[in-house]
Design a protein around this motif. Structure first.
Motif, PDB file in Angstrom:
ATOM      1  N   ALA A  79      22.498 -65.619 -11.465  1.00 38.41           N
ATOM      2  CA  ALA A  79      22.987 -63.965 -10.827  1.00 38.41           C
ATOM      3  C   ALA A  79      22.720 -63.543 -12.076  1.00 38.41           C
ATOM      4  N   THR A  80      21.812 -64.185 -13.567  1.00 29.64           N
ATOM      5  CA  THR A  80      22.005 -63.231 -14.347  1.00 29.64           C
ATOM      6  C   THR A  80      20.982 -62.270 -13.901  1.00 29.64           C
ATOM      7  N   GLU A  81      19.832 -63.057 -13.342  1.00 27.15           N
ATOM      8  CA  GLU A  81      19.027 -62.719 -13.133  1.00 27.15           C
ATOM      9  C   GLU A  81      18.204 -61.549 -11.669  1.00 27.15           C
ATOM     10  N   VAL A  82      19.420 -61.885 -10.911  1.00 22.88           N
ATOM     11  CA  VAL A  82      19.554 -60.525  -9.876  1.00 22.88           C
ATOM     12  C   VAL A  82      20.125 -59.294 -10.161  1.00 22.88           C
ATOM     13  N   SER A  83      21.000 -59.582 -11.498  1.00 25.10           N
ATOM     14  CA  SER A  83      21.815 -58.683 -12.252  1.00 25.10           C
ATOM     15  C   SER A  83      20.971 -58.178 -12.731  1.00 25.10           C
ATOM     16  N   ALA A  84      19.874 -58.186 -13.136  1.00 28.58           N
ATOM     17  CA  ALA A  84      18.974 -57.334 -14.530  1.00 28.58           C
ATOM     18  C   ALA A  84      18.091 -56.172 -12.864  1.00 28.58           C
ATOM     19  N   ARG A  85      17.629 -57.520 -11.832  1.00 31.43           N
ATOM     20  CA  ARG A  85      16.870 -56.712 -11.033  1.00 31.43           C
ATOM     21  C   ARG A  85      17.793 -55.125  -9.769  1.00 31.43           C
ATOM     22  N   THR A  86      19.362 -55.115  -9.959  1.00 27.51           N
ATOM     23  CA  THR A  86      19.433 -54.770  -8.873  1.00 27.51           C
ATOM     24  C   THR A  86      20.417 -53.517  -9.713  1.00 27.51           C
ATOM     25  N   GLY A  87      20.643 -53.919 -11.226  1.00 34.82           N
ATOM     26  CA  GLY A  87      22.031 -52.921 -11.876  1.00 34.82           C
ATOM     27  C   GLY A  87      23.112 -52.788 -12.076  1.00 34.82           C
ATOM     28  N   ILE A  88      23.947 -54.457 -11.550  1.00 37.34           N
ATOM     29  CA  ILE A  88      25.217 -54.368 -11.013  1.00 37.34           C
ATOM     30  C   ILE A  88      25.322 -55.592 -11.890  1.00 37.34           C
ATOM     31  N   SER A  89      27.016 -56.096 -12.418  1.00 42.39           N
ATOM     32  CA  SER A  89      26.435 -56.771 -13.516  1.00 42.39           C
ATOM     33  C   SER A  89      26.183 -57.859 -12.809  1.00 42.39           C
ATOM     34  N   ARG A  90      26.770 -59.472 -13.626  1.00 46.71           N
ATOM     35  CA  ARG A  90      25.962 -61.083 -13.385  1.00 46.71           C
ATOM     36  C   ARG A  90      27.649 -61.143 -12.952  1.00 46.71           C
ATOM     37  N   VAL A  91      28.329 -60.578 -12.951  1.00 44.01           N
ATOM     38  CA  VAL A  91      29.776 -60.641 -12.187  1.00 44.01           C
ATOM     39  C   VAL A  91      30.144 -60.701 -10.666  1.00 44.01           C
ATOM     40  N   THR A  92      29.662 -59.295 -10.271  1.00 44.42           N
ATOM     41  CA  THR A  92      29.551 -58.904  -9.522  1.00 44.42           C
ATOM     42  C   THR A  92      28.089 -59.753  -8.494  1.00 44.42           C
ATOM     43  N   ALA A  93      27.003 -59.367  -9.316  1.00 49.00           N
ATOM     44  CA  ALA A  93      26.032 -60.266  -8.615  1.00 49.00           C
ATOM     45  C   ALA A  93      26.124 -61.543  -7.712  1.00 49.00           C
ATOM     46  N   ARG A  94      27.464 -62.424  -8.736  1.00 46.77           N
ATOM     47  CA  ARG A  94      27.303 -63.608  -8.003  1.00 46.77           C
ATOM     48  C   ARG A  94      28.530 -63.772  -7.364  1.00 46.77           C
ATOM     49  N   ARG A  95      28.930 -62.804  -7.263  1.00 47.91           N
ATOM     50  CA  ARG A  95      30.224 -62.650  -6.371  1.00 47.91           C
ATOM     51  C   ARG A  95      29.297 -62.059  -4.759  1.00 47.91           C
ATOM     52  N   TYR A  96      28.128 -61.436  -4.758  1.00 46.41           N
ATOM     53  CA  TYR A  96      27.473 -61.583  -3.799  1.00 46.41           C
ATOM     54  C   TYR A  96      26.748 -62.865  -3.439  1.00 46.41           C
ATOM     55  N   LEU A  97      26.572 -63.155  -4.122  1.00 45.17           N
ATOM     56  CA  LEU A  97      24.900 -64.599  -3.829  1.00 45.17           C
ATOM     57  C   LEU A  97      26.181 -65.503  -4.188  1.00 45.17           C
ATOM     58  N   GLU A  98      27.226 -66.038  -3.787  1.00 44.90           N
ATOM     59  CA  GLU A  98      27.855 -66.763  -3.970  1.00 44.90           C
ATOM     60  C   GLU A  98      28.737 -66.164  -2.088  1.00 44.90           C
ATOM     61  N   TYR A  99      28.824 -64.849  -1.837  1.00 43.94           N
ATOM     62  CA  TYR A  99      29.434 -65.034  -0.381  1.00 43.94           C
ATOM     63  C   TYR A  99      28.011 -65.179   0.530  1.00 43.94           C
ATOM     64  N   LEU A 100      27.076 -64.678  -0.231  1.00 46.43           N
ATOM     65  CA  LEU A 100      25.483 -65.383   0.626  1.00 46.43           C
ATOM     66  C   LEU A 100      25.489 -66.702   1.253  1.00 46.43           C
ATOM     67  N   VAL A 101      26.075 -67.670   0.083  1.00 50.30           N
ATOM     68  CA  VAL A 101      25.703 -69.452   0.469  1.00 50.30           C
ATOM     69  C   VAL A 101      26.842 -69.324   1.438  1.00 50.30           C
ATOM     70  N   THR A 102      28.189 -68.827   1.860  1.00 57.07           N
ATOM     71  CA  THR A 102      28.535 -68.997   2.381  1.00 57.07           C
ATOM     72  C   THR A 102      28.493 -68.687   3.681  1.00 57.07           C
ATOM     73  N   VAL A 103      28.025 -67.791   3.713  1.00 59.18           N
ATOM     74  CA  VAL A 103      27.711 -67.312   5.585  1.00 59.18           C
ATOM     75  C   VAL A 103      26.054 -68.055   5.600  1.00 59.18           C
ATOM     76  N   ASP A 104      25.718 -68.985   5.151  1.00 59.87           N
ATOM     77  CA  ASP A 104      24.755 -69.503   4.935  1.00 59.87           C
ATOM     78  C   ASP A 104      22.981 -68.977   5.083  1.00 59.87           C
ATOM     79  N   ARG A 105      23.121 -67.596   4.384  1.00 62.68           N
ATOM     80  CA  ARG A 105      22.043 -66.566   4.206  1.00 62.68           C
ATOM     81  C   ARG A 105      21.367 -67.181   2.733  1.00 62.68           C
ATOM     82  N   ALA A 106      21.915 -67.677   1.905  1.00 62.28           N
ATOM     83  CA  ALA A 106      20.864 -68.269   0.672  1.00 62.28           C
ATOM     84  C   ALA A 106      21.571 -70.218   0.516  1.00 62.28           C
TER      85      ALA A 106
END
Length: 231
Positions: A185-212
């Protein structure tokens, strides 16, 4: 997985250049040709029986023939090459005909790069599922393939998530995991400019919908860090 090879068909040279540049900004896609007329497009596709092209980005309002005529010619020749319509044609009859001819997506001009990228990413996901070996095990797998093409409407995302940011996270994840290592999540945060907490929320959503997929990353002090990879 090899790059998806794209033929851009657009009569306006500046738009053709823009569509080419847009396509090559999306990881996993490469432009292998550009045609400014319907006849040039069909000649390019016939040159190797379409074997060098996986996807056609097709403008409908071409100077010599309508884009739908290109679709008809492809299907009449038995070609299963996928077509993404990139057009200003808003006539419902045209849209219905496009669907009946197997056009996978229909993108209206003008559009943003984010909208364009979303169509290509969804097509890439669909193609990966469609090319998998074996058979579907159940109805839900068929439904998932069709849902991949349709996409998820922004209003159906969980509260606090938006489609544009979700696309940025997915793009960062896809671009950043071309090696065997996933992204935290920290690395995604650095690549997108969003916070680590926000990046983790989106990443966890992608996991729940089987996209990650989520897995522990070992080799770091203390508790193993979590890393994500696209599905």
């Amino acid at each position: 997985m090899t790059d998806i090879r794209v033929l851009v068909v657009e009569d306006e040279p500046l738009l053709a250049e823009a569509h080419t540049a847009y396509t090559e900004r999306v990881p996993g896609f490469v432009v292998v040709g550009v045609a400014h007329t319907a006849r040039a497009a069909m000649a390019a596709l016939r040159a190797n029986n379409g074997g060098d092209v996986d996807l056609v980005l097709l403008d409908f309002r071409l100077p010599d023939l309508h884009g739908l005529d290109v679709c008809r010619a492809l299907r009449a020749a038995g070609s299963s090459i996928d077509v993404l319509a990139v057009t200003s044609a808003r006539d419902l009859a045209v849209v219905r005909t496009a669907v009946s001819l197997g056009v996978t997506h229909y993108l209206l001009k003008p559009f943003t790069f984010a909208a364009f990228r979303d169509k290509l990413e969804r097509y890439a996901d669909y193609r990966a599922q469609a090319l998998a070996d074996g058979e579907v095990a159940a109805q839900h797998e068929v439904d998932q393939m069709f849902a991949t093409l349709r996409g998820t409407a922004g209003h159906s995302l969980p509260k606090g998530l938006d489609a544009q940011t979700l696309n940025r996270v997915r793009a960062a994840l896809t671009e950043g995991t071309r090696t065997e290592v996933g992204l935290s999540a920290t690395e995604v945060s650095a690549r997108t400019g969003i916070s680590r907490v926000t990046a983790r929320r989106y990443l966890e959503y992608l996991v729940t919908v089987d996209r990650a997929a989520r897995s522990p990353r070992y080799g770091t002090p203390g508790r193993p860090e979590v890393e994500y990879r696209p599905r």
